[in-house]
Design a protein around this motif. Structure first.
Motif, PDB file in Angstrom:
ATOM      1  N   LEU A   8       0.838  -1.195   0.000  1.00 53.80           N
ATOM      2  CA  LEU A   8       0.000   0.000   0.000  1.00 53.80           C
ATOM      3  C   LEU A   8       0.874   1.246   0.000  1.00 53.80           C
ATOM      4  CD1 LEU A   8      -2.890   1.264   0.244  1.00 53.80           C
ATOM      5  CD2 LEU A   8      -2.488   1.303   2.725  1.00 53.80           C
ATOM      6  N   CYS A  23      -8.359   2.080  10.824  1.00 49.35           N
ATOM      7  CA  CYS A  23      -9.025   2.869   9.785  1.00 49.35           C
ATOM      8  C   CYS A  23     -10.155   3.691  10.378  1.00 49.35           C
ATOM      9  CB  CYS A  23      -9.608   1.964   8.702  1.00 49.35           C
ATOM     10  SG  CYS A  23      -8.379   1.285   7.574  1.00 49.35           S
ATOM     11  N   GLY A  27     -12.155   5.436   5.585  1.00 49.93           N
ATOM     12  CA  GLY A  27     -11.211   4.506   4.991  1.00 49.93           C
ATOM     13  C   GLY A  27      -9.774   4.928   5.056  1.00 49.93           C
ATOM     14  N   ASN A  28      -9.488   6.057   5.720  1.00 47.91           N
ATOM     15  CA  ASN A  28      -8.094   6.452   5.907  1.00 47.91           C
ATOM     16  C   ASN A  28      -7.458   5.569   6.972  1.00 47.91           C
ATOM     17  OD1 ASN A  28      -8.154   8.875   4.158  1.00 47.91           O
ATOM     18  ND2 ASN A  28      -9.609   9.610   5.691  1.00 47.91           N
ATOM     19  N   THR A  44      -4.028   7.529   2.901  1.00 43.69           N
ATOM     20  CA  THR A  44      -5.316   7.517   2.213  1.00 43.69           C
ATOM     21  C   THR A  44      -5.481   6.185   1.474  1.00 43.69           C
ATOM     22  OG1 THR A  44      -4.346   8.571   0.279  1.00 43.69           O
ATOM     23  CG2 THR A  44      -5.305  10.019   1.948  1.00 43.69           C
ATOM     24  N   PRO A  45      -6.708   5.854   1.061  1.00 44.83           N
ATOM     25  CA  PRO A  45      -6.914   4.560   0.401  1.00 44.83           C
ATOM     26  C   PRO A  45      -6.067   4.335  -0.849  1.00 44.83           C
ATOM     27  CG  PRO A  45      -9.018   5.459   1.130  1.00 44.83           C
ATOM     28  CD  PRO A  45      -7.997   6.530   1.365  1.00 44.83           C
ATOM     29  N   ASP A  46      -5.580   5.409  -1.481  1.00 46.64           N
ATOM     30  CA  ASP A  46      -4.732   5.216  -2.665  1.00 46.64           C
ATOM     31  C   ASP A  46      -3.254   5.037  -2.315  1.00 46.64           C
ATOM     32  OD1 ASP A  46      -3.832   7.732  -1.964  1.00 46.64           O
ATOM     33  OD2 ASP A  46      -4.553   8.734  -3.774  1.00 46.64           O
ATOM     34  N   GLY A 243     -11.423  -0.352   3.904  1.00 45.04           N
ATOM     35  CA  GLY A 243     -11.919  -0.378   2.536  1.00 45.04           C
ATOM     36  C   GLY A 243     -13.411  -0.132   2.498  1.00 45.04           C
ATOM     37  N   GLN A 248     -10.802  -5.236   3.186  1.00 46.87           N
ATOM     38  CA  GLN A 248      -9.394  -5.023   2.881  1.00 46.87           C
ATOM     39  C   GLN A 248      -8.612  -5.110   4.182  1.00 46.87           C
ATOM     40  OE1 GLN A 248      -8.926  -4.691  -0.420  1.00 46.87           O
ATOM     41  NE2 GLN A 248      -6.708  -4.918  -0.182  1.00 46.87           N
ATOM     42  N   TYR A 250      -5.082  -4.502   6.163  1.00 47.36           N
ATOM     43  CA  TYR A 250      -3.867  -3.698   6.124  1.00 47.36           C
ATOM     44  C   TYR A 250      -2.920  -4.206   7.211  1.00 47.36           C
ATOM     45  CZ  TYR A 250      -6.857  -0.550   3.455  1.00 47.36           C
ATOM     46  OH  TYR A 250      -7.714  -0.021   2.519  1.00 47.36           O
ATOM     47  N   THR A 261      -1.174  -4.918   2.017  1.00 46.57           N
ATOM     48  CA  THR A 261      -2.621  -5.101   2.039  1.00 46.57           C
ATOM     49  C   THR A 261      -3.021  -6.321   1.206  1.00 46.57           C
ATOM     50  OG1 THR A 261      -4.741  -3.986   1.645  1.00 46.57           O
ATOM     51  CG2 THR A 261      -2.971  -3.539   0.068  1.00 46.57           C
TER      52      THR A 261
END
Length: 276
Positions: A8, A23, A27-28, A44-46, A243, A248, A250, A261
């Motif tokens: 991730l 989280c 979703g952070n 962040t999720p990305d 997620g 998801q 982590y 992840t």
């Protein structure tokens, strides 16, 4: 189904003290020791990250959990504190302080806000278990265990899991409505490596980080080893679920200084608390 982890974050954006993780509703992901000790990083999720918070001088975080109201709680192992963070203002306060603790290491949280904290003494190979009520009152639940580390409540909030890292054992207790523990029994014992953080999914399966082995072990509620998920690196320290659908996972990996992840088939309990 064979599960495969992916990165991730980039490696070494966190120190080797990376732990946490947890989280928020959006979703952070938050984990401790981003870039340097004594901080909280936000991912962040990305996968993009930032130094989100610096803890008060002398405080270093370990486990992180959120309550249903959205407040963050951090096990501050150097200060013998459970810290509370108001997410809007980022104001940090001492929710509970207990000088008798070796250190609060990992924490889990009941739906009503009651916190359980593991408390290892690494040098002596012993540990304790504490309960912190919503008022901040601290109660010693059990002492002179092995090196207590990962701690988690089952999705029905009727059982409590505690593991011992050096002894490689996971214990399960019945958990009453008034947060008393009883009927301690061995869930599983491993022959090698050690144990760190763990979390339940909504079916009661327990995901456990096998520190040194570089895998997450998925256990049934009866203690059967269902599968192992291989990570990059060996020193996985803790995990959480998030997620958009809570499926998801982590994982914080200390020797890689980052988060990995993988997807699972059922939502995590910590995600379920946001969505009940």
């Amino acid at each position: 189904m064979t599960l495969v982890s992916s990165k991730l974050t980039e490696e070494h954006v966190f120190t080797s003290g990376i732990e946490g993780p947890a989280c928020d509703r959006d979703g952070n992901l938050y984990a401790v020791n981003y870039a340097k000790q004594g901080t909280i990083g936000k991912i962040t999720p990305d996968g993009s990250g930032e130094l989100w918070l610096e803890l008060p001088e002398g405080s270093i975080g370990n486990g992180i959990r959120f309550n249903r109201e959205g407040d963050m709680f951090i096990a501050d192992y150097t200060g013998h504190n459970i810290l509370r963070v108001h997410m809007e203002s980022k104001a940090v306060s001492v929710f509970a302080h207990e000088p008798r603790m070796n250190q609060p290491n990992d924490i889990c949280i009941h739906g009503d806000g009651t916190i359980f904290a593991s408390d290892p003494n690494w040098g002596n190979g012993t540990g304790n278990l504490w309960r912190i009520d919503p008022s901040g009152e601290v109660t010693l639940m059990e002492q002179d265990m092995g090196t207590t580390n990962g701690v988690e409540i089952g999705p029905q909030e009727d059982v409590l899991y505690v593991n011992e890292s050096a002894q490689r054992r996971i214990w399960v207790y019945d958990l009453s409505e008034n947060k008393e523990i009883s009927n301690k029994r061995l869930l599983i014992a491993f022959d090698d490596y050690s144990l760190d953080g763990m979390r339940c999914d909504m079916d009661g399966n327990l995901y456990v980080t096998r520190h040194g082995k570089g895998v997450v072990a998925k256990l049934s509620p009866q203690g059967e080893l269902l599968q192992e998920i291989r990570l990059e690196g060996t020193d996985c320290t803790n995990l959480c679920f998030g997620g958009p659908d809570g499926k998801q996972c982590y994982v914080t990996v200390a020797d890689r200084g980052g988060v990995q992840t993988f997807a699972i088939d059922r939502p995590g309990r910590c995600w379920g608390m946001w969505n009940e």
